[in-house]
Each structure stands twice: as structure tokens, then as C-alpha cells.
Design an enzyme around this catalytic site. Structure first.
Site, PDB file in Angstrom:
ATOM      1  N   GLY A 151       0.827  -1.194   0.000  1.00 39.02           N
ATOM      2  CA  GLY A 151       0.000   0.000   0.000  1.00 39.02           C
ATOM      3  C   GLY A 151       0.862   1.244   0.000  1.00 39.02           C
ATOM      4  N   ASP A 162     -14.385  -0.952  10.481  1.00 42.73           N
ATOM      5  CA  ASP A 162     -13.877  -1.138   9.115  1.00 42.73           C
ATOM      6  C   ASP A 162     -14.153  -2.556   8.623  1.00 42.73           C
ATOM      7  OD1 ASP A 162     -12.730  -0.156   6.800  1.00 42.73           O
ATOM      8  OD2 ASP A 162     -10.696  -0.748   7.367  1.00 42.73           O
ATOM      9  N   GLY A 170      -1.513 -37.682 -23.874  1.00 39.55           N
ATOM     10  CA  GLY A 170      -2.872 -37.410 -24.327  1.00 39.55           C
ATOM     11  C   GLY A 170      -2.998 -35.978 -24.795  1.00 39.55           C
ATOM     12  N   ASP A 188     -17.014 -34.425 -15.603  1.00 46.49           N
ATOM     13  CA  ASP A 188     -16.473 -35.069 -16.802  1.00 46.49           C
ATOM     14  C   ASP A 188     -15.947 -36.465 -16.464  1.00 46.49           C
ATOM     15  OD1 ASP A 188     -15.967 -35.140 -19.529  1.00 46.49           O
ATOM     16  OD2 ASP A 188     -13.933 -34.332 -19.325  1.00 46.49           O
TER      17      ASP A 188
END
Length: 764
Positions: free
Chosen positions: A102, A218, A453, A563
Site C-alpha cells: 500500500g 472497518d 494425451g 467429466d
């Protein structure tokens, strides 16, 4: 001084049926008051109890005496150092990575080099004194004071505090799970069960602060961290106010504007009740993926907080809606929580929470962050973690600033007792995952070999680790075609399961991602089916048990594979024992999201896709059970239920799936037991709500009594190879038609909004 904001609730009389869609109207904003800029100008000229009210940090030369609250905080405190222990200093810590940065400094991941806690990982917050204005210095010292006083399982712990001539150092817990904001940015919104868990732990943390007379002020997702298990820890106390009770209220204008309570926006006196408004904003954002009050700029946002009418999202449960209504009371005296946390805990939304177990951290978190080695920073922004950690020299601050931080140093009194543990060293770090920088590192560490593959978005190759000469597999993914982040996270989180492929290392060169995994030398389940033509019932049941048990584990964690097919299920070695099976290729896997747990993005391999996916009705874990049903059918028959041969078109295969037509009679099925057919009929049920769950599959007699099943292979006259291979060859010829590219969550409008506007209020 302006009067209180109107006390009526901020909800429209007519609730919105669909919240946040482009077709729905925006929350109605009534601008009958002075605009926020006028409010701020008026307040800059006002004084309350002789306290000057300013929004911007004061300049170096401005008298500190104009802020009584700040003057009080400059009283030196007693140094907290346990007798016999030396004060910490920067030289005692190795800088490992940058976690954040920051305007005032940085946060580093560090490892302690000396002392009883040598080897322990911490987060080191470093602030440059010369960069801090007077108010920011006060906030830093206030944060240190509060963290010394606070000790709670859901609040970050301060271990050391020290200073040099130019810098301040806070040594805090290192939370590997990152912050809730990062998770929210990736997932857009959470399920109500997730939100309930986070809010419950957060309520206990806020209550602890309030009992100490501290208003947090905050509250936002960026300030809620997750540990490696998934529990929260509240952090960043730079805006908190000590010694505030109902008789002693704060007046400061501070916090992140979107989360401010109306009385804070109005600059009226506020107490702990302001935190419960922010609590409601946080709840709303986690449940809907959007903020309840957000205008085009700061002024409009403030106006909305004071006056806007807001529609209640109708997809939320009645309990969630009720809690939001009770938190969003513009009169703080009427707000839930104003009389203490007990009234929050009694609300129906938290009816299922065991508060005693929750406090003891005995409740399992709904989400486990991806984490590998103890120093892994996968959950942190790569914008920072890719930087070289360097603590640059700080410019000396003024003498007055040094006086301000007198008594800043601190050593936790329990440091010796707490760290009577084995130090974290290279020898006992789990070598699971390491996020590495570029492809050059991969090529230096591994030697690429032949293809294993090839898929639509990736290629899998055999590789050899240069140093050890051990064989591995590497999946190389084109990032322009597919976002691999979710696959990586899931493998990092669940790769320790004995039947899930384990991820060893990850490399990223910007264009390609390299996932290094075990080399599965036993080959695919598909190859074994083709070789044997069909399985005996006992072997099929053993295989299905192992796979379903693994899928049940994933489903319990809210993960669907989407899948499952024989080519994605591999044997670890050539023994082909069912226990050596591992589920691979999590490219389509997803964490379930949304209040109803449904997924709406269709991706599938023909023959293994559930009918509700084709009609895009949304689907959940039931789609995996459908795929397992097709797999069981294939193992028993030697061919898939929806393919007649290699000449089938994808359209024909998908049409048969949509109709739900398959045969369990004639041919080889005359030799299959009734129990197998019964299980198949439940796993391939057209209605996902009536389809078996993984748990029900595991409890079916055909699984529980598998030792009694026939061990011989039934005779089959079917030509299995062509029938089984047909769908895969069809898809290989038409990959893009049936594997649509799934855009990452970051492409959504909500995620883009978060990326464009990273809210900050304290710099770090």
C-alpha cells in the site's frame, strides 16, 4: 449538525423478484437531502465537543491538540516484553514473499530465524514512519495496542511489535487462506450455508471486541482472513476505536464508505451498533454478489446509505431476509445487535449453529482454501507475490513521531510455551505444491518426453525430473483457451485423497500453465475395458465403490467433477487393483455456487452427460452420478448405453441421452444380476431429484455385498471396441462443438467491478 438519518427501513414496499439482473430496476434513490459534498463541507466547519471533524489525514505541521481523540492515544504505554526474552528486530526474520503493498508500506511473508519460535512463518506488516500523517500514526499505534489486548480464536494474533528509526513492524499470524474478498471475487456469491458460518464466527469476534469497549469500524471482506482450514480471523485494526461504550461514543468519519452506517455518514455519535450495520452490508454482499449501497461516486454512495430504498432479493430464504431487515435499521437504537450479540445469536438464521462448538473451532468450515506447503501463497494476489521481497531503508521520521511510538515494542508473553513445536524446515515441509514463476524453471527442472494425451485445451506429456530421474506427467494448458485456476485450486485442496491425482508442482509462464502430477503407469480404465471386453460383476462393483467413495468426498465439499468417464480414470500401476485407481483431469470441475447449489454452464462428453444438462436446467452433483451410471453400464456390457457404433453422429448420441432410452435386457444383460440392474436404473434416472446420491449408491446391496458377486466374466457377442470408442472419436473430430469454452468467473460483470475498484481505507 445534521439530524439523524431517517429511521425508516431502507427497503422498497414491493420486493424485487430478481435482484441484480439487467432487467430489474436499480434501487430507488430519493435525493431530497443536501448532497454529500455539502454535508462534508458543513461538517468540516463544525466542532463537536471541541473536536475538529476532518475527513482527510492531517498534515505534519498541524497541531495534534486539535484532535482530542488522537492526543489521548499518544500517551506512552508500558513495553510488553517477557522477562528473559530479547526484543525482536528485522534481522531476526527472513523475507520470503510480498503478500500486499500500500501507500504506507508492505506486508511480507517471513520466517523467524532465532528464538523458541525459529522456523515459524508470520506476516510482517512494515510501515514507513515518514509516509504516515499524524492521524495514520495514531491509527497504527492504536492497532498495535488493540492487538496486544485482544486474544480470540477468530481475531488475528500479534506476536511482536518493534520499530527502527524509520519504520514500524507488526508481526502477525500468517493466514494461508487469503481473505474473503479474494474468494468472493472468484466466486461472485456464496451459498447461505457458507455465509451463515462466516457470519457466526464473525459475530463472536465482534462481540469480543465490543466487550473490550472496541468498535471495529472497518468491517469488509478484505479484512476477514481465512486460515488453512477455513476458519476466519479478523484483521486490520487501524480504524478501530478503543474505550467506546453507550455513554462514550465516537465521532470520527472513517471506514470504507460502502460499509458505513448512516450515523457514521452523518457524523453523529456512534457506538458498537455501527458495526452491526456493516455486518449487514457484508452479509448482503456475500449472498448477492453486489453491494446494497453503491453509487457512481463517494457522494452518491453516501446519499444512498442515508436515503435509498432497496429491494429485497427474493431468492434469499425467509430467515436471511429477516436478518437483513433487522440489521438495516437506520436508527442504531433499533438495530439488531445494539443490545449485544445474544439477540443476533438468537435469530432464526443461526438456528442450526452450535455456538459452543463454533467457538472451540469444532464446526467444520464449508470451504477449505487451496494450500500446499506452509509457505504457499496461492490464495494471495500474484501482483504482489511475484515481487522480490525487499525491506528498503526507511527515512528517519521526526523526533515527535518517535515520541508518538514510545512503548511500541511488544513480545507476546506466551511465545515460549506456544512454540514448543518442531520448527518449520525444508525437511518437514510437505512437498505438495509449489507455485513457480516461469517456463524456464520448468525446463530446468524437467525434461519433456512423448505425448500421453491431447485435449481441446491442453496436452499431457511424460516428463522426467532432472535431479531425481523420477518420471512424472505434466499437463500443459493454454491459458488463452481455458482458465486453469479452479482446476489448480481443487487439486491443491483435495490432491491428498488417495484416489485423486496428486499435484506436485505448478509453473506459469504467462501463456501456458504446467501442472506436474504423478505418472499413472497402469493406464486408463477405458483401456482395461477394451482389453477385457467387459468386467465381472465383482470387479465392476469394486471399481465403482472406489470411484463413488471419492466422488462422495468431493460432493461433501461442494465439488462436482462434471467429466467422469473411463479415459479420466486411471490406474496408478500395472496391477490394475481397484485401490490404485485415481480420478484425473479436473478441467471441468467446479465448486458448487449459488443459493440453490446449481450450476448452469453446460460442458460434457457425449454419452456421459446427464439429460438436464442438455436442456440447460442447471445441475448439481446428480450429474456425476449419471456419469457413474454410464460408466457402470459400460463396465458390465462392454459398450455405452447410448451409442450403437462408430458411425453415430454426436446429434444422434445426444438425442438418445435426452430421451433417456437404454436397454437392460437381451444379450449380455440376461446374465447380469437383478441387483446391478436395479442400481443402474436408479443411477440413470431421468429426474435428477430421484436419481441416487453418492451416499445411496454406496449403501446399495450390490456395493455393500460385492464380495458375494460373480467373479467370472459373462460371454458377450457385442463388438465392444467400436461401440465404446465411438463417442470419443466423434468428439475428437468435433472438439469445439461439444466442449464450449467456459469463461472464468473473472469475466463476469460483478468480478470486473471488483477488479476495477479495489476498496481500501487504511492503505494496508
Amino acid at each position: 449538525m445534521l439530524p439523524f438519518a431517517p429511521v425508516e427501513d431502507p427497503w422498497d414496499q414491493e420486493d424485487m423478484e430478481v435482484f441484480g439482473s439487467t432487467s430489474s430496476s436499480e434501487p430507488q434513490v430519493v435525493f431530497t437531502m443536501k448532497n454529500a459534498a455539502t454535508v462534508m463541507r458543513e461538517h468540516e466547519r463544525k466542532e463537536v465537543n471541541d473536536l475538529k471533524m476532518v475527513d482527510e489525514p492531517m498534515e505534519e505541521g498541524e497541531p495534534v491538540s486539535c484532535r482530542r481523540e488522537e492526543l489521548v492515544k499518544e500517551v506512552p504505554i508500558t513495553q510488553h516484553v517477557k522477562e528473559g526474552y530479547e526484543k525482536a528486530d528485522p534481522a531476526q526474520f527472513d523475507l520470503l514473499k510480498v503478500l500486499g503493498q500500500g501507500s504506507f508500506g508492505k506486508v511480507f511473508l517471513v520466517r523467524k530465524k532465532t528464538g523458541p519460535d525459529a522456523g515459524q512463518l508470520y506476516a510482517m506488516k512494515v510501515l514507513r514512519k515518514a509516509s504516515l500523517k499524524v492521524r495514520d500514526r495514531v491509527r497504527t499505534k492504536m492497532e498495535r495496542d488493540i492487538l496486544v489486548e485482544v486474544n480470540h480464536p477468530f481475531i488475528v494474533k500479534l506476536h511482536y511489535a518493534f520499530q527502527t528509526e524509520g519504520k514500524l513492524y507488526l508481526i502477525l499470524d500468517f493466514l494461508r487462506g487469503g481473505d474473503v474478498f479474494t474468494r468472493l471475487s472468484k466466486e461472485v456469491l456464496f451459498t447461505e450455508e457458507d455465509v451463515k458460518f462466516y457470519l457466526a464466527e464473525l459475530a463472536l469476534a465482534l462481540d469480543h471486541l465490543h466487550r473490550l469497549g472496541i468498535v471495529y469500524r472497518d468491517l469488509k471482506p478484505e479484512n476477514i482472513l481465512l486460515d488453512e482450514i477455513g476458519h476466519i480471523k479478523l484483521t486490520d485494526f487501524g480504524l478501530s476505536k478503543e474505550s467506546v461504550d453507550q455513554e462514550k461514543k465516537a465521532y470520527s468519519f472513517c471506514g470504507t464508505v460502502e460499509y458505513m452506517a448512516p450515523e457514521v455518514v452523518n457524523r453523529r455519535a456512534h457506538s458498537q451498533s455501527a458495526d452491526w450495520w456493516s455486518y449487514g452490508v457484508l452479509m448482503f454482499e456475500m449472498l448477492t454478489g453486489t453491494l446494497p449501497f453503491q453509487g457512481k461516486d463517494r457522494n452518491e454512495t453516501m446519499n444512498m446509505i442515508l436515503k435509498a430504498k432497496l429491494g429485497m432479493p427474493q431468492f434469499l430464504s425467509a430467515e436471511a431476509q429477516s436478518l437483513l431487515r433487522m440489521l438495516f435499521k437506520r436508527n442504531p437504537a433499533n438495530r439488531l445487535g445494539s443490545e449485544g450479540v445474544e439477540e443476533v445469536k438468537r435469530h432464526a438464521f443461526f438456528a442450526s449453529i452450535d455456538w459452543n462448538k463454533l467457538y472451540k473451532r469444532e464446526v467444520q468450515p464449508p470451504f477449505r482454501p487451496a494450500s500446499g506447503k506452509p509457505d504457499d501463497t496461492f490464495c494471495f494476489d500474484p501482483e504482489f507475490t511475484a515481487k522480490t521481497p525487499k525491506d528498503s531503508p526507511g527515512l528517519p521520521a521526526s523526533a515527535n513521531a518517535h515520541q508518538l511510538f514510545k512503548g511500541f515494542s511488544f513480545v507476546a508473553t506466551s511465545i515460549a510455551e506456544e512454540y514448543k513445536i518442531t520448527p518449520v524446515t525444508s525437511s518437514n515441509v510437505l512437498p505438495i505444491v509449489q507455485i513457480n514463476g516461469n517456463a524456464a524453471q520448468f525446463s530446468e527442472a524437467y525434461e519433456l518426453k512423448e505425448d500421453i494425451g491431447i485435449g481441446s485445451y491442453s496436452v499431457c506429456k511424460r516428463c522426467i525430473h532432472s535431479a531425481s530421474n523420477v518420471e512424472f506427467a505434466v499437463k500443459i494448458i493454454d491459458k488463452n483457451k481455458r482458465d486453469p485456476s479452479e482446476e489448480i485450486e481443487i487439486l491443491m485442496r483435495y490432491g491428498q485423497h488417495p484416489n485423486i491425482i496428486s499435484l506436485k508442482e505448478v509453473f506459469d509462464d504467462g501463456k501456458y500453465v504446467y501442472l506436474v502430477t504423478d505418472l499413472m503407469k497402469g493406464g486408463e480404465l477405458l483401456d482395461r475395458i477394451l482389453k477385457k471386453k467387459c468386467f465381472s460383476e465383482q470387479e465392476a462393483s469394486n471399481v465403482l465403490y472406489v470411484i463413488t467413495k471419492t466422488v462422495e468426498c468431493l460432493h461433501s465439499q461442494g465439488v462436482v467433477h462434471r467429466d467422469l468417464k473411463p479415459s479420466n480414470i486411471l490406474y496408478m500401476d500395472e496391477s490394475a487393483h481397484p485401490d490404485s485407481i485415481k480420478i484425473c483431469d479436473f478441467g471441468f470441475a467446479k465448486q458448487l455456487r449459488g443459493e440453490n447449489g446449481l450450476l448452469l454452464t453446460p460442458c460434457y462428453t457425449a454419452n456421459f452427460v446427464a439429460p438436464e444438462v442438455l436442456t440447460q436446467q442447471g445441475y448439481d452433483a446428480a450429474c456425476d452420478i449419471w456419469s457413474l451410471g454410464v460408466l457402470l453400464y459400460t463396465m458390465l456390457a462392454g459398450y455405452t448405453p447410448f451409442s450403437n457404433g462408430p458411425n453415430d453422429t454426436p446429434e444422434e448420441i445426444l438425442l438418445r441421452i435426452g430421451n433417456g432410452r437404454f436397454s437392460l435386457s437381451g444379450g449380455i444383460w440376461d446374465n447380469i444380476s437383478r441387483g446391478a440392474k436395479d442400481l443402474l436404473s436408479h443411477m440413470l434416472h431421468m429426474d435428477p431429484h430421484q436419481r441416487y446420491t453418492a451416499e445411496q449408491v454406496l449403501k446399495h446391496p450390490w456395493i455393500t455385498q460385492r464380495e458375494q458377486l460373480p467373479r467370472h466374466q459373462p460371454n458377450s457377442d457385442e463388438p465392444p471396441q467400436e461401440a465404446v470408442a465411438a463417442p470419443y472419436s466423434v468428439l475428437a473430430r468435433n472438439p469445439n462443438r461439444h466442449h464450449p469454452i467456459l469463461e472464468p468467473v473473472t469475466a463476469s460483470r460483478l468480478a470486473q467491478r471488483r477488479n476495477m475498484k479495489k476498496r481500501t481505507s487504511t492503505g494496508l
